[in-house]
Design an enzyme around this catalytic site. Sequence first.
Site, PDB file in Angstrom:
ATOM      1  N   HIS A 149       0.747  -1.236   0.027  1.00  0.00           N
ATOM      2  CA  HIS A 149      -0.082   0.024  -0.109  1.00  0.00           C
ATOM      3  C   HIS A 149       0.854   1.371   0.123  1.00  0.00           C
ATOM      4  CE1 HIS A 149      -3.582  -2.335   1.869  1.00  0.00           C
ATOM      5  NE2 HIS A 149      -3.354  -2.842   0.776  1.00  0.00           N
ATOM      6  N   GLU A 151       1.232   3.875   2.128  1.00  0.00           N
ATOM      7  CA  GLU A 151       1.677   4.391   3.233  1.00  0.00           C
ATOM      8  C   GLU A 151       2.991   3.372   3.565  1.00  0.00           C
ATOM      9  OE1 GLU A 151      -2.738   4.213   4.243  1.00  0.00           O
ATOM     10  OE2 GLU A 151      -1.368   3.164   2.743  1.00  0.00           O
ATOM     11  N   CYS A 173      -5.332   1.252   6.157  1.00  0.00           N
ATOM     12  CA  CYS A 173      -5.805   0.019   6.582  1.00  0.00           C
ATOM     13  C   CYS A 173      -5.439  -0.352   8.080  1.00  0.00           C
ATOM     14  CB  CYS A 173      -5.602  -0.974   5.551  1.00  0.00           C
ATOM     15  SG  CYS A 173      -4.004  -1.689   5.873  1.00  0.00           S
ATOM     16  N   CYS A 191      -1.634  -0.918   7.457  1.00  0.00           N
ATOM     17  CA  CYS A 191      -0.584  -0.157   7.370  1.00  0.00           C
ATOM     18  C   CYS A 191      -0.454   0.622   8.769  1.00  0.00           C
ATOM     19  CB  CYS A 191      -1.541   1.061   6.246  1.00  0.00           C
ATOM     20  SG  CYS A 191      -1.051   0.263   4.675  1.00  0.00           S
TER      21      CYS A 191
END
Length: 368
Positions: free
Chosen positions: A59, A61, A84, A93
């Site tokens: 992801h 981040e 998330c 994350c």
Amino acid sequence: MSQKKVKFSVKDKLYMDIALDLAKSREGLTGTNPSVGCVIVKNDNIISIGQTSFKGRPHAEVNAIKNCKDNLNGAKMYVTLEPCSHHGVTPPCTNEIIKSKISEVIYSIEDTDKRVRKKSYKILKSYNINVSIGLLKDQVKKFYIPYFFNRRNKMPFMTGKLAISKNKLIYSKFKTKITNKYSDKFSHLLRYKNDSIMVTSQTVNIDNPKLNCRINGFEKFSPVRIILDNKLNLKTNSYIFKTANMNNTVIFYNEASKSKILLFKKKKIKLVKVKLNKSKNLDIRQIMKKLYLLGYRNTLVEGGDLLSTNFLKNRIFNQFYLFKSQKKLPTNFEFVKFNGLQYLNKKYTLKINHNSPYGKDKITLYKN
């Protein structure tokens, strides 16, 4: 969960705007996950950026944290969508944010995913991380309309596209070219931005299209070909059939002989059998649900008059691009007129013009 109203600075807005641009640049390329942009700032300097990886993982981040060469202790993270907080294919994350010692997180809007929604705020706050929500929320919400539609309806976001001549034809024998080179580039950009492209076998058999993205450097992001072919009548000498495999072509059908099914399976083409609707056509709602289950989230439809008109009449499209050329096509030979204009003007009331960069062609986006 109480959230104080935060007054964001001009610099805050600038950093989130950059994060949104990062998200937009991966639109349609992140698989089943939403495209997210992330910017990390320390002492008023951008020290790292991240975006959702191709196919959705890692992801944004996590990528921003891993990309950073500086000490993240005391840094501020700007992210377009709520990080998330659940264990999926990858760890949350929020775990990476907490471990990084980032002191403040600003995300624009909450996720609609029930596994995440409103949970990240509480988790991050429990580790004394300052959290603010709502920065550039209107712009970001607009960008995530397709993602929210996916989550809510369990169907792909459907975009239609069709070109007509000045005299409203989509085809004329001996002269099929309608739009100019700038519109052609725009069409290929739409293919790049969608993970799948839908046509009928009739279109393939008549036009023998490639249905790929032909922008230099973007060829590998060509969408998966979705063919509607009730009785498996796709010509075996077509480009689509010759280049088909289990990863780039899905054919929806209703009935066919065993020999035809065997022929298509030998090519390792993914065949999906679906029911017919009351009109004795393939049930498009069922097809859309199956496309979602197969992992497709954004489908571009480049159909002819029958398919496009049917989809417009039944409001299948979420949005529709109409390319209008200033050229007239001849009507002294075989020709096809576009019959969907009446439904387009009645059922798709929001219109946005994209005219200036595309020469004399007019491109109008209609939204459902």
